[in-house]
Design an enzyme around this catalytic site. Structure first.
Site, PDB file in Angstrom:
ATOM      1  N   HIS A  98       1.727   4.589  -2.807  1.00  0.00           N
ATOM      2  CA  HIS A  98       1.816   6.046  -2.640  1.00  0.00           C
ATOM      3  C   HIS A  98       3.173   6.555  -3.123  1.00  0.00           C
ATOM      4  CE1 HIS A  98      -1.887   6.791  -0.528  1.00  0.00           C
ATOM      5  NE2 HIS A  98      -1.605   5.996   0.484  1.00  0.00           N
ATOM      6  N   HIS A 117       0.829  -1.207   0.000  1.00  0.00           N
ATOM      7  CA  HIS A 117       0.000   0.000   0.000  1.00  0.00           C
ATOM      8  C   HIS A 117       0.872   1.269   0.000  1.00  0.00           C
ATOM      9  CE1 HIS A 117      -3.637   2.390   1.252  1.00  0.00           C
ATOM     10  NE2 HIS A 117      -2.682   3.182   1.714  1.00  0.00           N
ATOM     11  N   GLU A 118       1.797   1.323   0.955  1.00  0.00           N
ATOM     12  CA  GLU A 118       2.622   2.532   1.061  1.00  0.00           C
ATOM     13  C   GLU A 118       3.539   2.682  -0.150  1.00  0.00           C
ATOM     14  OE1 GLU A 118       1.729   4.642   3.103  1.00  0.00           O
ATOM     15  OE2 GLU A 118       0.516   3.356   4.407  1.00  0.00           O
ATOM     16  N   HIS A 148       3.433   6.775  -6.859  1.00  0.00           N
ATOM     17  CA  HIS A 148       2.688   7.934  -7.349  1.00  0.00           C
ATOM     18  C   HIS A 148       3.585   9.180  -7.299  1.00  0.00           C
ATOM     19  CE1 HIS A 148      -1.608   9.935  -7.172  1.00  0.00           C
ATOM     20  NE2 HIS A 148      -0.983  10.172  -8.307  1.00  0.00           N
TER      21      HIS A 148
HETATM   22 ZN   LIG Z   1      -2.884   5.255   2.035  1.00  0.00          ZN
END
Ligand SMILES: [Zn+2]
Length: 686
Positions: free
Chosen positions: A480, A476-477, A483
């Site tokens: 980010h 998940h991290e 991105h």
């Molecule tokens: Zn998040």
């Protein structure tokens, strides 16, 4: 001593395009002086530009971007250190710095001169000559000035400021009431028999809480770990009822301390003031105001999304609830189940169906293999290569630093990974910006991200072994971070995660989670840390089944909160304000599956929307999940590790940041607007 530090203030070393922060050289005494110097430069620079008269045009935006970037370069390492290697002195310096920056933000946001300069730029002949990205920056700035009330008639500006101040006070009051009510209640137990069912770690936790309060035996309080321990594990139904009652009546007219910290008057006033605030700014209601910065376009589209999800989820949730009741009945539970029984029996049911334990799984998820899995995925999808650089200075020996290189060996970003729990490190997991991509005279400043987790550190001979939940957090991290790192936009206002609509910013991170459930990734990388044998199929099946276990019940509850948040703000009628409790009751009667007692006062401690930043935004969790599930659908169709699909994701979503609306980016990737079907399917409910 002091002079020497000031002379070497690392936070003021600027002008080098790829200079990473020198963490070991940062001193708390540097913080305020560095910020003061940079803020002065910014503010004086602006005033000089404005005083020079005439139209400033695009150079104003460029100057502001440079000043803001200098500020970020000084502040991001300080703010990061405060979270991961904090101490008393640094915390004080951080708070003082934060105050300076907040003051500066307010000064800038309310500055008529800067606002007019942007407005003139947008109306000038030069505007058409700007690139679409530049035009977008100006438009977003003007939108934010408008939402800050700068363009209102003077009398309304006054009212606007009063509303904002009063709302901020009420938000704090709401949170204080919740904290006070939470802390006021405890239940002391002298007989361990009442805690039957709790695992050893949980009873120890309650014993620890008793010690903190200088009490004997065990103490249950309303903090999340204590509350969850009792609700999930306590065999004693009466104990569960008592704790549940105290928890769901906090800060209300009900429960053990009725009326003491009642938040209902705060809620009613906040709803009224938010409505006024929206109307002053020209919106019909507070939801429209909130959506003016989001991807979801209209209140109607949010409600349509939530309602259609509810219509699909409810029958599935009813089925799951019936199965749960049947299981509980077979085990001798008193039926019907009550609200305080559901978590407990869900856990028993889960254990009976899946008998999945972290201890059984963890040996198959050693950290180093999971990092290999992460980088393998990144390479397959985007052709990116992490190259560890041990020479880079960090704040702790466990921290790793990587340069990221493209297929052609071209370096495009940097990544710090700080993965283990430590004393003096804030809990949880998060991504943060270290440097943003920006064009400088000396070349391009590369984007650099911080990835922070709190995994159990290796002990003695045993490497760090992760729960599957940990693995999902890591993916998940990393989403980010991608991105941020894969951005191709050179303006920090709108590159990476900066400026991305808040209901879309979790798309890359939630999307990334899918790969840690993917067959090829699991079979290649989930291997025993001692002998490398693969995760047994039978265990893998149970793990995969756990992903959606009783998920519809969870979904329906989330929908209840999200719809209530929208309805409270959307249907607000200043002539005849509805009772917020009635609004929630009506929604519950339409969609809830699990019975809720009439005295439940959930709203009174719904801090997300009254004490935090999620007002008219609770739907964002589900909205982003919808985007991620729908985007994943394309990988599902074309191949989970298909590089062409990865390239499309990079090109249309990750690299463009906020340089265009998130809806346009999504459509460019998926070929159509988002659809809630795949979300429903991802829950295993179609
Ligand atoms: Zn998040």
């Amino acid at each position: 001593m002091k002079d020497e530090f000031e002379m070497q203030n690392q936070l003021l070393q600027t002008g080098l395009s790829n200079r990473l922060p020198d963490f070991r050289e940062i001193r708390p005494t540097h913080v305020v002086s560095a910020l003061e110097e940079l803020l002065q430069e910014y503010q004086r620079g602006i005033e000089t530009l404005l005083d020079s008269g005439g139209s400033m045009g695009w150079p104003l935006v460029e100057s502001e971007a440079a000043w803001a970037d200098e500020l970020n370069r000084a502040w991001s390492p300080v703010s990061h250190l405060n979270s991961v290697a904090g101490n008393e002195k640094l915390r004080k310096a951080f708070n003082a710095g934060l105050e300076l920056l907040t003051e500066h933000e307010n000064w800038r946001q309310q500055h008529q001169g800067i606002f007019r300069a942007y407005q003139e730029l947008s109306q000038s002949a030069d505007f058409a000559g700007l690139s679409p990205v530049q035009q977008r920056i100006v438009k977003l700035e003007l939108r934010d000035f408008h939402l800050a009330g700068v363009d209102l008639p003077e009398k309304d500006q006054e009212t606007y400021r009063e509303l904002v101040m009063r709302l901020s006070k009420l938000g704090s009051k709401f949170s204080e009431n919740v904290i006070d009510a939470t802390q006021a209640w405890t239940l002391q137990l002298d007989d361990e028999i009442r805690l039957a069912g709790l695992p050893r770690a949980e009873t120890n936790l309650l014993k620890g809480i008793a010690k903190q309060h200088k009490k004997s035996g065990w103490l249950v309080d309303l903090s999340a770990p204590s509350f969850n321990a009792v609700m999930t594990h306590a065999d004693d139904r009466e104990l569960r009822r008592e704790v549940y009652t105290a928890f769901v009546t906090r800060a209300s007219d009900q429960g053990p301390a009725p009326g003491t910290w009642d938040n209902m008057p705060v809620i009613e006033e906040m709803l009224s003031l938010r409505h006024q605030l929206a109307q002053i700014l020209g919106f019909d209601n507070y939801v429209e105001y909130a959506l003016s910065r989001r991807m979801a376009e209209t209140p109607g589209s949010v409600l349509a999304f939530l309602d259609s999800l509810a219509a699909q989820a409810r029958p599935a949730a009813q089925k799951q609830y019936a199965a749960l009741q049947e299981f509980a009945g077979r085990q001798g539970a008193g039926l019907p189940l009550e609200a305080w029984d559901v978590t407990y029996w869900s856990e028993r049911y889960r254990q009976a169906e899946l008998h999945l334990s972290d201890e059984e799984l963890k040996p198959y998820f050693p950290l180093e293999r999971m990092l290999d899995a992460l980088f393998f995925t990144g390479k397959a999808l985007f052709g990116i290569n992490p190259v560890a650089d041990k020479r880079v200075d960090t704040w702790h020996p466990d921290v790793r630093f990587y340069w990221l290189e493209d297929r052609d060996g071209h370096r495009f970003a940097g990544l710090y990974m700080d993965l283990f729990a430590r004393k003096d490190k804030r809990g949880g997991a998060w991504m943060d910006v270290c440097l943003s991509r920006r064009k400088l005279e000396a070349g391009v400043q590369l984007p650099v991200a911080f990835l922070t987790c709190n995994f159990a550190p290796p002990v003695a001979e045993q490497p760090c072994l992760m729960t599957h939940d940990d693995v999902q957090t890591l993916f998940h991290e990393f989403g980010h971070c991608l991105h941020h790192m894969l951005t191709e936009i050179e303006w920090p206002h709108i590159n990476g995660i900066n400026g991305v609509e808040w209901d879309a910013v979790e798309l890359p991170s939630q999307l990334m989670e899918n790969w840690c459930w993917e067959e090829e990734i699991l079979s290649r990388f989930a291997r025993h840390y001692q002998d490398g044998r693969p995760l047994p199929n039978e265990l893998k099946d149970r793990l995969l089944r756990s992903r959606n276990f009783l998920k519809a019940l969870f979904l329906v509850r989330q929908l209840e909160y999200a719809i209530c948040d929208i309805r409270l703000h959307l249907d607000y009628d200043p002539e005849a304000p509805a009772n917020p409790l009635d609004v929630l009751d009506k929604i519950r009667s339409e969609i809830s599956v699990v019975p809720v007692p009439e005295w439940n006062r959930f709203l009174n401690s719904f801090s997300h929307i009254f004490g935090g930043g999620y007002s008219a935004g609770y739907y964002s969790y589900l909205w982003a999940e919808q985007l991620a599930a729908d985007a994943w659908g394309r990988f599902f169709e074309e191949g989970a590790l298909e590089s062409e699909t990865g390239d499309a994701l990079r090109r249309e979503i990750l690299s463009v940041g906020a340089s265009r609306p998130a809806m346009e980016s999504f459509i460019a990737f998926r070929g159509r607007p988002p659809d809630s079907g795949p979300l429903f399917e991802s829950y295993g409910l179609s």
